[in-house]
Design an enzyme around this catalytic site. Structure first.
Site, PDB file in Angstrom:
ATOM      1  N   THR A 148       0.866  -1.179   0.000  1.00 43.35           N
ATOM      2  CA  THR A 148       0.000   0.000   0.000  1.00 43.35           C
ATOM      3  C   THR A 148       0.898   1.222   0.000  1.00 43.35           C
ATOM      4  O   THR A 148       1.907   1.251   0.732  1.00 43.35           O
ATOM      5  CB  THR A 148      -0.976   0.097   1.186  1.00 43.35           C
ATOM      6  OG1 THR A 148      -1.481   1.442   1.250  1.00 43.35           O
ATOM      7  CG2 THR A 148      -0.362  -0.228   2.531  1.00 43.35           C
ATOM      8  N   ASP A 150       0.120   3.808   1.306  1.00 42.19           N
ATOM      9  CA  ASP A 150      -0.145   4.508   2.568  1.00 42.19           C
ATOM     10  C   ASP A 150       0.825   4.122   3.686  1.00 42.19           C
ATOM     11  O   ASP A 150       0.942   4.838   4.682  1.00 42.19           O
ATOM     12  CB  ASP A 150      -1.583   4.232   3.045  1.00 42.19           C
ATOM     13  CG  ASP A 150      -2.633   4.635   2.022  1.00 42.19           C
ATOM     14  OD1 ASP A 150      -2.309   5.415   1.119  1.00 42.19           O
ATOM     15  OD2 ASP A 150      -3.773   4.144   2.134  1.00 42.19           O
ATOM     16  N   MET A 192      -1.900  11.617  -0.755  1.00 44.28           N
ATOM     17  CA  MET A 192      -2.806  10.560  -0.281  1.00 44.28           C
ATOM     18  C   MET A 192      -2.338  10.003   1.070  1.00 44.28           C
ATOM     19  O   MET A 192      -1.426  10.537   1.694  1.00 44.28           O
ATOM     20  CB  MET A 192      -2.879   9.453  -1.319  1.00 44.28           C
ATOM     21  CG  MET A 192      -3.726   9.791  -2.526  1.00 44.28           C
ATOM     22  SD  MET A 192      -3.799   8.375  -3.649  1.00 44.28           S
ATOM     23  CE  MET A 192      -5.091   8.889  -4.756  1.00 44.28           C
ATOM     24  N   ARG A 194      -4.927   8.232   3.241  1.00 50.03           N
ATOM     25  CA  ARG A 194      -6.113   7.992   4.078  1.00 50.03           C
ATOM     26  C   ARG A 194      -5.870   8.447   5.517  1.00 50.03           C
ATOM     27  O   ARG A 194      -5.579   9.607   5.717  1.00 50.03           O
ATOM     28  CB  ARG A 194      -6.575   6.522   4.010  1.00 50.03           C
ATOM     29  CG  ARG A 194      -7.304   6.197   2.701  1.00 50.03           C
ATOM     30  CD  ARG A 194      -8.348   5.112   2.867  1.00 50.03           C
ATOM     31  NE  ARG A 194      -9.502   5.571   3.604  1.00 50.03           N
ATOM     32  CZ  ARG A 194     -10.552   6.193   3.065  1.00 50.03           C
ATOM     33  NH1 ARG A 194     -10.601   6.435   1.778  1.00 50.03           N
ATOM     34  NH2 ARG A 194     -11.564   6.583   3.815  1.00 50.03           N
ATOM     35  N   GLU A 244      -4.361  13.872   2.850  1.00 56.87           N
ATOM     36  CA  GLU A 244      -5.784  13.977   2.510  1.00 56.87           C
ATOM     37  C   GLU A 244      -6.703  13.758   3.712  1.00 56.87           C
ATOM     38  O   GLU A 244      -7.824  14.257   3.754  1.00 56.87           O
ATOM     39  CB  GLU A 244      -6.143  12.969   1.408  1.00 56.87           C
ATOM     40  CG  GLU A 244      -5.924  11.508   1.817  1.00 56.87           C
ATOM     41  CD  GLU A 244      -6.226  10.507   0.711  1.00 56.87           C
ATOM     42  OE1 GLU A 244      -6.583  10.902  -0.410  1.00 56.87           O
ATOM     43  OE2 GLU A 244      -6.093   9.297   0.992  1.00 56.87           O
ATOM     44  N   HIS A 294      -3.783  10.470  -8.085  1.00 53.45           N
ATOM     45  CA  HIS A 294      -3.288   9.145  -8.489  1.00 53.45           C
ATOM     46  C   HIS A 294      -1.938   9.163  -9.180  1.00 53.45           C
ATOM     47  O   HIS A 294      -1.365   8.098  -9.401  1.00 53.45           O
ATOM     48  CB  HIS A 294      -4.339   8.458  -9.365  1.00 53.45           C
ATOM     49  CG  HIS A 294      -5.571   8.096  -8.592  1.00 53.45           C
ATOM     50  ND1 HIS A 294      -6.579   8.987  -8.363  1.00 53.45           N
ATOM     51  CD2 HIS A 294      -5.912   6.949  -7.951  1.00 53.45           C
ATOM     52  CE1 HIS A 294      -7.518   8.415  -7.622  1.00 53.45           C
ATOM     53  NE2 HIS A 294      -7.132   7.176  -7.359  1.00 53.45           N
ATOM     54  N   GLN A 296       0.670   9.864  -7.783  1.00 56.23           N
ATOM     55  CA  GLN A 296       1.616   9.276  -6.819  1.00 56.23           C
ATOM     56  C   GLN A 296       1.502   7.751  -6.722  1.00 56.23           C
ATOM     57  O   GLN A 296       2.320   7.105  -6.084  1.00 56.23           O
ATOM     58  CB  GLN A 296       1.475   9.915  -5.438  1.00 56.23           C
ATOM     59  CG  GLN A 296       0.193   9.622  -4.718  1.00 56.23           C
ATOM     60  CD  GLN A 296      -0.235  10.742  -3.783  1.00 56.23           C
ATOM     61  OE1 GLN A 296       0.334  10.923  -2.725  1.00 56.23           O
ATOM     62  NE2 GLN A 296      -1.254  11.507  -4.178  1.00 56.23           N
TER      63      GLN A 296
END
Ligand code: F6P
Length: 364
Positions: A148, A150, A192, A194, A244, A294, A296
């Site tokens: 991920t 993230d 990004m 989350r 974000e 997107h 990234q």
């Protein structure tokens, strides 16, 4: 990119492994599949198949053979050639306390038998590994590969895709800086992540941002404007990097776009566009927002992600040979270790206070 070839049923005693990707794509997924396939098929003698578009391919019987020709030249390619989706394995997502109902589970097992699958390699982030852990508890042999952008998966130091996303964001910061400096503007870049601020923290540090805003540590608009003003007062232009999922102090929830993602979560995005006019209004400094989006997540993985993903794939295939089901191929220091899935799921790996405090002292 290799062209996926349709799967043909094969029958013998060889271990047959199904590879499946779920969630958003992440640079390095192709390299992970290549690593697992070269080790699994060529060294351990497994048969391997990939389910096209994750659980969608499982539900609809769309499989491709994974072997050396299928994964040729893939380690440097972005995206994932077998596709990924947020389609859940069970109608209720199987993430509820009870997991799937009996009838649904029986249907699921029938499909596994029909495909002749002995075990799964599940490539995914939090949602996917949560499902992997549930499948393991239901007695279905599964190994997780953590990906991920993230980097919010517990149990592993880094997930593949993160380094690429950070590199892309850092390059965006460098580019925004030159235009921001030329016009003496404050530039706000939204990245990004989350509910985790890892991409913002690392890219912001790499790009020398004057303020980094992460979901874990709310800051007030006043504080942000003080930082931006002090940067102007010493003759510079501010670069603000915002995750974000950031919510200003006193705010109630993250800024969202319309609609839900495939896991039923609100789509995040737009906080930079909310902050920029507030900064401009309160400081008098012209401010512009950029939402990286997107960009990234796309494109070729960095060398770091290619190596990490390849090693993860190799370790997962080796663990399958040893029958280490219910584990995640996690990066611990510079070693890939198989850790219980239960250690990785159920809690996000967020930015700890000391990592934020380390940079915050230099904001402004
Ligand atoms: O989880 C990876 C991620 O890129 C998040 O950082 C982001 O919020 C989300 O996926 C975007 O998802 P989608 O591609 O569905 O818009």
């Amino acid at each position: 990119m290799a062209t996926p070839r349709p799967h043909r049923a094969m029958k013998d005693e060889t271990m047959r492994i199904g590879v499946l990707c779920s969630g958003g794509d992440s640079p390095g997924m192709n390299a992970a599949i290549r690593g697992a396939t070269l080790r699994g098929v060529d060294v351990h003698g497994f048969e391997m198949v990939g389910f096209v578009d994750g659980w969608r391919g499982f539900h609809e019987g769309e499989l491709v053979v994974l072997d050396r020709p299928a994964v040729r030249g893939l380690s440097g390619q972005g995206g994932v050639f077998i596709g990924t989706s947020r389609v859940p394995p069970f109608a209720d997502g199987a993430t509820g306390p009870g997991g799937p109902g009996e009838e649904e589970l029986a249907g699921f097992r029938r499909k596994i038998a029909e495909y002749g699958i002995d075990a799964f390699l599940l490539i995914g982030g939090n949602g996917t590994q949560t499902v992997a852990e549930i499948l393991h508890r239901l007695g279905i042999p599964v190994i997780g590969l953590p990906k991920t952008i993230d980097n919010d998966l517990s149990g592993t130091d880094y997930t593949f895709g993160f380094d690429t996303a950070v590199s892309v964001a850092a390059e965006a910061i460098d580019r925004l800086r030159t235009t921001g400096d030329s016009h003496r503007r404050c530039m706000v870049l939204e990245v990004m992540g989350r509910d985790a601020g890892w991409i913002a923290l690392h890219s912001g540090m790499a790009g020398g941002a004057q303020a980094i805003l992460v979901p874990e540590f709310p800051e007030s608009i006043e504080q942000l404007c003080d930082w931006v003003t002090s940067v102007r007062d010493r003759g510079r232009s501010s670069m603000v990097v915002v995750a974000e999922g950031f919510v200003p102090a006193g705010g109630e929830h993250a800024v969202t776009r319309t609609g839900l993602d495939g896991f039923g979560r609100p789509r995040l995005g737009g906080v930079a566009e909310m902050l920029a006019p507030l900064i401009e209004e309160r400081t008098g400094i012209e401010t512009r927002a950029t939402v990286l989006g997107h960009v990234q997540r796309g494109g070729a993985p960095t060398a770091f992600d290619r190596v990490l993903a390849t090693r993860t794939g190799i370790a997962a295939a080796d663990a399958a040979l040893r029958g280490e089901w219910g584990t995640l191929a996690a990066l611990r220091g510079d070693r890939i270790e198989m850790v219980p899935l239960a250690e990785a799921v159920g809690r996000l790996k967020t930015v700890p206070e000391d990592r934020y405090a380390e940079v915050r002292l230099n904001f402004g």
